[in-house]
Enzyme design. Structure first.
Site, short mmCIF file in Angstrom:
data_model
loop_
_atom_site.label_atom_id
_atom_site.label_comp_id
_atom_site.label_asym_id
_atom_site.label_seq_id
_atom_site.Cartn_x
_atom_site.Cartn_y
_atom_site.Cartn_z
N PHE A 132 -38.40 128.55 -86.64
CA PHE A 132 -36.97 128.86 -86.50
C PHE A 132 -36.28 128.60 -87.82
CE2 PHE A 132 -32.53 127.86 -85.71
CZ PHE A 132 -32.15 129.01 -85.05
N ASP A 217 -38.44 124.25 -95.01
CA ASP A 217 -37.20 124.22 -94.24
C ASP A 217 -37.15 122.83 -93.59
OD1 ASP A 217 -35.27 124.27 -92.29
OD2 ASP A 217 -35.78 126.25 -91.52
N LYS A 246 -28.42 120.16 -91.12
CA LYS A 246 -28.11 119.34 -89.94
C LYS A 246 -27.53 117.94 -90.20
CE LYS A 246 -30.31 121.69 -86.20
NZ LYS A 246 -31.10 122.86 -86.58
C1 LIG Z 1 -30.96 124.31 -86.95
C2 LIG Z 1 -31.97 124.91 -87.85
C3 LIG Z 1 -31.67 126.02 -88.68
C4 LIG Z 1 -30.35 126.72 -88.63
O1 LIG Z 1 -29.28 125.92 -89.00
P1 LIG Z 1 -27.76 126.41 -88.69
O2 LIG Z 1 -26.92 125.34 -89.32
O3 LIG Z 1 -27.63 126.49 -87.21
O4 LIG Z 1 -27.59 127.72 -89.35
C5 LIG Z 1 -32.67 126.48 -89.51
N1 LIG Z 1 -33.87 125.89 -89.57
C6 LIG Z 1 -34.19 124.83 -88.80
C7 LIG Z 1 -35.56 124.21 -88.91
C8 LIG Z 1 -33.26 124.32 -87.90
O5 LIG Z 1 -33.59 123.28 -87.11
#
Ligand SMILES: *Cc1c(COP(=O)(O)O)cnc(C)c1O
Length: 392
Positions: A132, A217, A246
């Site tokens: 994700f 990420d 986050k």
């Molecule tokens: C939450 C998340 C995103 C997206 O972040 P947003 O601030 O909602 O755009 C991308 N990668 C990972 C691994 C995430 O947990």
């Protein structure tokens, strides 16, 4: 709630509760009920709610300077970047406002890096199935889950997918147009999946052999969530580019893309920009978050709580055949059940706990790092009870 359903876009299925206050690991609703929070805004509020030091930093900055353009220098942004550089593999930081934007910046930088070297054809990025990376057109295209992409064709070209933890598949996927490999060190939304012991090292080696950039990420895994400041520190592997968001400002919107000098160099003036990125209030908050997490020894404490929590979940698994796996790293924990566990979220809520369900049968626990042993005991007791009832 009725009014919300009339005026707010229908993109979220919400639980029937209106939250009005938070303190530490506890949330309160407008009916006066309280809940222990094992969601923390989905791994955002690592220091809990209304943390006094962060509130103080935000208040002081709000009384001084809110926003100017990135046409000018401001101190909170410089101080935060310097702290991140000092405490990571990276040499430079680009600030933005969300996780998706941090990944967008990472994707753009990877492409620009090769374009600067006269290799415009090298734009393809290999990412993982079940990954994700966000909801913008670029990041949803990078995401390895069909449900996120449905209805948004044409999907952006340039992403190839391989199964997580499969070294041979990764090798086989690399072509003359590949520029980077992008992955979450521990998959969050895709099911709290940890890398096999030498997987990330193997990925690093494959990238080096093929001249590919490695992008981590760490939007969910960063900022102490997995027991170290960044998850890559658990595996003795460094990326070339990293995305954060986050928990970086404990709930104020911020994203950051970090890179090594040689890579960051591909972004010159005008290559990328955003109005709000690195604005004074948010960076002042984030700097205080960073200092509290590391120098205030919250990460160290969180690591101990994580060991305690994992042990309790393993004991719970011994008592219930319905639990088929206990997984995760640090305080990014999950239990996989052999039934659709979505209803357990509401049941836990009725007992005063917020938890989260992903992929229908995995309960995810991402509490603030300051969660107490008694609070863990109480949740595990509740899960024990609910599973016992189910087995009757
Ligand atoms: C939450 C998340 C995103 C997206 O972040 P947003 O601030 O909602 O755009 C991308 N990668 C990972 C691994 C995430 O947990």
């Amino acid at each position: 709630m009725e009014q919300a359903d009339q005026v707010i876009a229908k993109t979220y299925k919400r639980f029937p509760v209106v939250l009005s206050k938070g303190s530490g690991c506890t949330l309160y609703d407008t009916e006066g009920r309280s809940y222990t929070d094992f969601v923390a805004g989905i791994a955002v509020c690592n220091l809990g709610h209304a943390h006094p030091a962060i509130t103080k930093a935000v208040t002081a900055q709000a009384q001084t300077l809110w926003h100017v353009s990135n046409l000018y220098y401001t101190m909170p942004q410089v101080d935060l970047a310097a702290w991140l550089v000092k405490n990571s593999f990276a040499d430079r930081v680009f600030f933005c406002n969300s996780g998706a934007e941090a990944n967008e910046a990472a994707i753009k930088l990877a492409r620009k890096y090769f374009s600067e070297r006269g290799q415009n054809h090298r734009f393809r990025i290999i990412t993982m199935e079940q990954s994700f990376h966000g909801r913008t057109m670029g990041t949803l295209s990078a995401t390895g889950q069909d449900k996120i992409k449905k209805g948004f064709d044409p999907i952006l070209d340039g992403f190839d997918f391989v199964p997580f933890n499969d070294v041979a598949a990764l090798r086989a996927k690399i072509g003359p147009d590949t520029c980077a490999v992008m992955l979450e060190p521990v998959q969050g939304e895709g099911g709290v999946r940890c890398p096999d012991s030498d997987y990330l090292k193997a990925v690093r080696q494959i990238c080096d052999e093929n001249g590919l950039l490695l992008v981590f990420d760490e939007i969910q895994t960063g900022m102490g969530r997995t027991g170290t400041l960044f998850a890559y520190q658990n595996f003795d592997v460094e990326p070339d580019i990293m995305a954060l968001a986050k928990a970086l400002a404990n709930g104020l919107p911020i994203g950051a893309m970090l890179a090594k000098e040689q890579v960051a160099d591909a972004f010159g003036p005008g290559a990328h920009a955003t109005t709000f990125g690195g604005t004074p209030i948010v960076t002042a908050a984030a700097l205080e978050v960073c200092k509290t997490l590391l120098e205030g020894k919250v990460i160290e404490q969180g690591r101990k709580r994580a060991e305690y929590f994992r042990e309790k979940l393993l004991q719970l698994k011994k008592r219930h055949d319905a639990i088929v796996d206990v997984r995760g790293l640090g305080l990014l924990l999950g239990i996989k059940l052999n039934f659709n566990a979505e209803s357990m979220v509401s049941q836990c809520m009725q007992h005063g706990f917020f938890i989260n369900c992903i992929q229908q049968n995995i309960l995810r626990f991402v509490p603030p790092l300051i969660i107490k042993e008694e609070e863990i005991d109480a949740l595990v007791g509740c899960l024990d009870e609910l599973l016992r009832e189910k087995e009757k």
